[in-house]
Scaffold this active site. Structure first.
Site, PDB file in Angstrom:
ATOM      1  N   LYS A  71      61.638   8.643 130.074  1.00  0.00           N
ATOM      2  CA  LYS A  71      62.798   9.625 130.516  1.00  0.00           C
ATOM      3  C   LYS A  71      63.479   9.225 131.814  1.00  0.00           C
ATOM      4  O   LYS A  71      62.884   8.516 132.509  1.00  0.00           O
ATOM      5  CB  LYS A  71      62.400  10.970 130.262  1.00  0.00           C
ATOM      6  CG  LYS A  71      61.870  11.448 128.837  1.00  0.00           C
ATOM      7  CD  LYS A  71      61.945  13.143 128.872  1.00  0.00           C
ATOM      8  CE  LYS A  71      61.603  13.754 127.604  1.00  0.00           C
ATOM      9  NZ  LYS A  71      61.369  15.022 127.377  1.00  0.00           N
ATOM     10  N   TYR A  73      68.752  15.453 119.901  1.00  0.00           N
ATOM     11  CA  TYR A  73      67.879  16.622 120.273  1.00  0.00           C
ATOM     12  C   TYR A  73      68.649  17.768 119.339  1.00  0.00           C
ATOM     13  O   TYR A  73      68.543  19.123 119.678  1.00  0.00           O
ATOM     14  CB  TYR A  73      67.891  17.029 121.694  1.00  0.00           C
ATOM     15  CG  TYR A  73      66.823  16.532 122.341  1.00  0.00           C
ATOM     16  CD1 TYR A  73      65.529  16.425 121.996  1.00  0.00           C
ATOM     17  CD2 TYR A  73      67.276  15.706 123.541  1.00  0.00           C
ATOM     18  CE1 TYR A  73      64.524  15.788 122.883  1.00  0.00           C
ATOM     19  CE2 TYR A  73      66.175  15.066 124.277  1.00  0.00           C
ATOM     20  CZ  TYR A  73      64.967  15.211 123.999  1.00  0.00           C
ATOM     21  OH  TYR A  73      63.989  14.690 124.652  1.00  0.00           O
ATOM     22  N   ASN A  96      59.901  15.575 132.124  1.00  0.00           N
ATOM     23  CA  ASN A  96      58.441  15.239 131.748  1.00  0.00           C
ATOM     24  C   ASN A  96      58.105  14.119 131.449  1.00  0.00           C
ATOM     25  O   ASN A  96      57.155  13.685 130.331  1.00  0.00           O
ATOM     26  CB  ASN A  96      57.843  16.436 130.888  1.00  0.00           C
ATOM     27  CG  ASN A  96      58.822  16.184 129.575  1.00  0.00           C
ATOM     28  OD1 ASN A  96      59.639  15.387 129.307  1.00  0.00           O
ATOM     29  ND2 ASN A  96      58.185  17.153 128.555  1.00  0.00           N
ATOM     30  N   GLU A  98      64.087   9.540 114.474  1.00  0.00           N
ATOM     31  CA  GLU A  98      64.519   9.247 115.889  1.00  0.00           C
ATOM     32  C   GLU A  98      64.452   7.653 115.820  1.00  0.00           C
ATOM     33  O   GLU A  98      65.244   7.113 116.571  1.00  0.00           O
ATOM     34  CB  GLU A  98      63.356   9.687 116.719  1.00  0.00           C
ATOM     35  CG  GLU A  98      63.353  11.265 116.803  1.00  0.00           C
ATOM     36  CD  GLU A  98      62.308  12.083 117.720  1.00  0.00           C
ATOM     37  OE1 GLU A  98      61.362  11.258 117.854  1.00  0.00           O
ATOM     38  OE2 GLU A  98      62.193  13.128 117.636  1.00  0.00           O
TER      39      GLU A  98
HETATM   40  P1  CMP Z   1      60.780  16.284 124.425  1.00  0.00           P
HETATM   41  O1  CMP Z   1      59.335  16.187 123.886  1.00  0.00           O
HETATM   42  O2  CMP Z   1      61.508  15.367 124.555  1.00  0.00           O
HETATM   43  O3  CMP Z   1      61.261  17.412 123.268  1.00  0.00           O
HETATM   44  C1  CMP Z   1      62.246  18.351 123.706  1.00  0.00           C
HETATM   45  C2  CMP Z   1      62.304  18.602 125.168  1.00  0.00           C
HETATM   46  O4  CMP Z   1      62.791  19.723 125.580  1.00  0.00           O
HETATM   47  C3  CMP Z   1      60.953  18.467 125.776  1.00  0.00           C
HETATM   48  O5  CMP Z   1      60.374  17.368 125.644  1.00  0.00           O
HETATM   49  C4  CMP Z   1      61.022  19.042 127.239  1.00  0.00           C
HETATM   50  O6  CMP Z   1      61.551  18.100 127.874  1.00  0.00           O
HETATM   51  C5  CMP Z   1      62.154  20.129 126.967  1.00  0.00           C
HETATM   52  N1  CMP Z   1      61.934  21.438 126.875  1.00  0.00           N
HETATM   53  C6  CMP Z   1      60.984  22.065 125.982  1.00  0.00           C
HETATM   54  N2  CMP Z   1      60.738  23.358 126.296  1.00  0.00           N
HETATM   55  C7  CMP Z   1      61.369  23.445 127.404  1.00  0.00           C
HETATM   56  C8  CMP Z   1      61.725  24.501 128.231  1.00  0.00           C
HETATM   57  N3  CMP Z   1      60.988  25.820 128.098  1.00  0.00           N
HETATM   58  N4  CMP Z   1      62.377  24.467 129.306  1.00  0.00           N
HETATM   59  C9  CMP Z   1      63.033  23.300 129.883  1.00  0.00           C
HETATM   60  N5  CMP Z   1      62.831  21.980 128.879  1.00  0.00           N
HETATM   61  C10 CMP Z   1      62.172  22.283 127.877  1.00  0.00           C
END
Ligand code: CMP
Length: 138
Positions: A10, A50, A113, A127
């Site tokens: 990311k 998403y 993350n 995806e």
């Molecule tokens: P990802 O695995 O890319 O899938 C969805 C993304 O949304 C997740 O990783 C996080 O980066 C983000 N995400 C999920 N839950 C939250 C949350 N409660 N607050 C902010 N971002 C979130």
């Protein structure tokens, strides 16, 4: 039979210079890189990717973040690739991620993350097809 999964390094991790270290972890864990590309995506492209999260409170911030700078898109292959990558990544919130996982080492917050990995076979297929053409996967 080897399985394919889809992953993203990311924008936070790319910005911090962690791309090489994250690819090394992925490689050390036994994944083959089937395809890889670094690019910047638009907010509409992030929204399409998403789409399952549309309507969630973090959707706007998440898609703004994912279109905030270059990222690295990956198609990875190994036995049990989907579950094994999820294990290697660690919990979505790095505060809950186990020692040695990618998110424990490189992630800053639940949103920023460091890495994405598909959570099931049908999402992996969607995806991979969203970001890669067939000729890029030979
Ligand atoms: P990802 O695995 O890319 O899938 C969805 C993304 O949304 C997740 O990783 C996080 O980066 C983000 N995400 C999920 N839950 C939250 C949350 N409660 N607050 C902010 N971002 C979130």
């Amino acid at each position: 039979m080897p399985q394919r999964t889809f992953s993203i390094v990311k924008p936070d991790a790319v910005r911090k210079g962690f791309t090489g270290a994250i690819l090394a972890e992925i490689s050390k864990a036994g994944f083959q890189i089937v395809s890889i590309k670094k690019l910047s995506i638009s907010k509409p492209q992030a929204e399409g990717f998403y789409a399952v999260h549309q309507g969630k409170p973090f959707f706007d911030a998440l898609t703004t973040f994912m279109s905030s700078g270059p990222l690295v898109l990956l198609v990875l292959e190994k036995e049990n690739a989907i579950a094994d990558l999820r294990k290697l990544m660690g919990a979505t919130n790095p505060a809950n991620a186990e020692d040695g996982t990618i998110r424990k080492q490189f992630a800053g917050s639940i949103q920023e993350n460091a890495i994405h990995g598909s959570d099931a076979e049908d999402t992996a297929a969607f995806e991979i097809g969203y970001w890669f053409a067939g000729y890029e996967l030979v």
